[in-house]
Design an enzyme around this catalytic site. Structure first.
Site, PDB file in Angstrom:
ATOM      1  N   ARG A  51       0.848  -1.189   0.000  1.00  0.00           N
ATOM      2  CA  ARG A  51       0.000   0.000   0.000  1.00  0.00           C
ATOM      3  C   ARG A  51       0.883   1.238   0.000  1.00  0.00           C
ATOM      4  O   ARG A  51       1.196   1.766   1.072  1.00  0.00           O
ATOM      5  CB  ARG A  51      -0.903   0.016   1.241  1.00  0.00           C
ATOM      6  CG  ARG A  51      -1.801  -1.191   1.385  1.00  0.00           C
ATOM      7  CD  ARG A  51      -2.538  -1.115   2.710  1.00  0.00           C
ATOM      8  NE  ARG A  51      -3.379  -2.279   2.941  1.00  0.00           N
ATOM      9  CZ  ARG A  51      -4.082  -2.485   4.054  1.00  0.00           C
ATOM     10  NH1 ARG A  51      -4.010  -1.597   5.033  1.00  0.00           N
ATOM     11  NH2 ARG A  51      -4.826  -3.565   4.195  1.00  0.00           N
ATOM     12  N   ASP A  53       1.875   5.040  -0.060  1.00  0.00           N
ATOM     13  CA  ASP A  53       1.165   6.210   0.450  1.00  0.00           C
ATOM     14  C   ASP A  53       0.955   7.248  -0.642  1.00  0.00           C
ATOM     15  O   ASP A  53       1.470   7.119  -1.756  1.00  0.00           O
ATOM     16  CB  ASP A  53       1.962   6.837   1.605  1.00  0.00           C
ATOM     17  CG  ASP A  53       1.970   5.964   2.850  1.00  0.00           C
ATOM     18  OD1 ASP A  53       1.033   5.169   3.023  1.00  0.00           O
ATOM     19  OD2 ASP A  53       2.923   6.085   3.650  1.00  0.00           O
ATOM     20  N   ARG A 200       9.988   6.289   5.011  1.00  0.00           N
ATOM     21  CA  ARG A 200      10.086   7.746   5.119  1.00  0.00           C
ATOM     22  C   ARG A 200      10.523   8.174   6.520  1.00  0.00           C
ATOM     23  O   ARG A 200      11.248   9.165   6.676  1.00  0.00           O
ATOM     24  CB  ARG A 200       8.754   8.376   4.729  1.00  0.00           C
ATOM     25  CG  ARG A 200       8.447   8.208   3.249  1.00  0.00           C
ATOM     26  CD  ARG A 200       6.975   8.430   2.944  1.00  0.00           C
ATOM     27  NE  ARG A 200       6.579   9.785   3.256  1.00  0.00           N
ATOM     28  CZ  ARG A 200       5.307  10.183   3.292  1.00  0.00           C
ATOM     29  NH1 ARG A 200       4.330   9.316   3.085  1.00  0.00           N
ATOM     30  NH2 ARG A 200       5.017  11.448   3.561  1.00  0.00           N
TER      31      ARG A 200
END
Length: 247
Positions: A51, A53, A200
């Protein structure tokens, strides 16, 4: 008899609220499902390998869909061609192929690799897919800190809170910075799985090391704290690419 198919695709995530279908935003999964539904003349759900972002890109994403066999399925090769005719320019299908029924795009994947790009001097041709850092970074120290991460399995400190993930254990296999051109750096990170926002948050923490704000032992302390508030800020999604998935 149901048949399962893998779709290999790539996309520029700039215009999307991530891979997963969102109630109030455009997503890559939604666009792919709509194109398949048009060609197959029925609602068709696809399951992705991960998934990504909002704003994050994929040089390689894998998704699967099932076909119940009640009618003939278009030839996989022509299906890829037809999907590309329907999909927007920022999503491209490379391959559609049949796989064993027990193959799962997400759960059968054994390894995933991401790249994150940083540049240190203003460059109009890098802005869309790389993060400009306006301060000097010590990438040698950042690589030393990245090696510390390989000694751990629990990455709670780098995960979004309140997710539906059952475990924060990841088998991290590679994490290092490479200078790909003068003033341009790429972070490569490989693991069996990743948590929401993990890459991140790790990059943001390593940048703190590179700026001299924290040291290698601080990274060890951050990981062992198992607290997202201890780690660095999440860096912009535009410079992050899912680049490889292995089965």
């Amino acid at each position: 008899m149901n048949r399962r198919f893998f779709i290999t695709l790539s996309y520029d995530g700039t215009a999307y609220h991530g891979w997963q279908v969102q109630p109030n935003g455009d997503s890559v999964q939604q666009r792919l499902q709509e194109a398949l539904a048009t060609l197959l003349r029925r609602p068709t759900e696809v399951v992705g390998a991960g998934r990504t972002d909002a704003g994050v890109h994929a040089r390689m994403m894998v998704a699967h869909f099932d076909w119940d066999g009640t009618t003939d399925l278009p030839d996989p090769g022509s299906l890829a061609y037809k999907l590309n005719r329907l999909l927007p320019r920022d999503i491209a299908v490379q391959d559609v192929r049949p796989v064993a029924e027990d193959m799962h795009a997400r759960f059968s994947a054994t390894e995933r690799t991401y790249h994150y790009y940083i540049h240190t001097a203003k460059d109009p041709f890098l802005q869309a897919y790389s993060w400009q850092v306006p301060f000097r970074l010590d990438f040698k120290r950042m690589n030393e800190a990245a090696e510390v991460l390989l000694q751990y399995k629990d990455f709670t400190s780098f995960s979004k809170t309140n997710t539906d993930t059952k475990t924060n254990i990841c088998d991290l296999r590679a994490a290092y910075w490479t200078e790909i051109a003068p003033g341009q750096w790429r972070f490569t990170i490989t693991a069996n799985r990743f948590l929401r926002n993990m890459v991140r948050a790790i990059v943001g923490t390593l940048v703190e090391v590179g700026r001299g704000k924290i040291g290698t032992e601080d990274v060890r302390r951050i990981v062992e704290a198992k607290n997202r508030c201890q780690a660095g800020e999440s860096v912009p999604g535009k410079a992050l690419f899912l680049v490889d998935i292995k089965y």
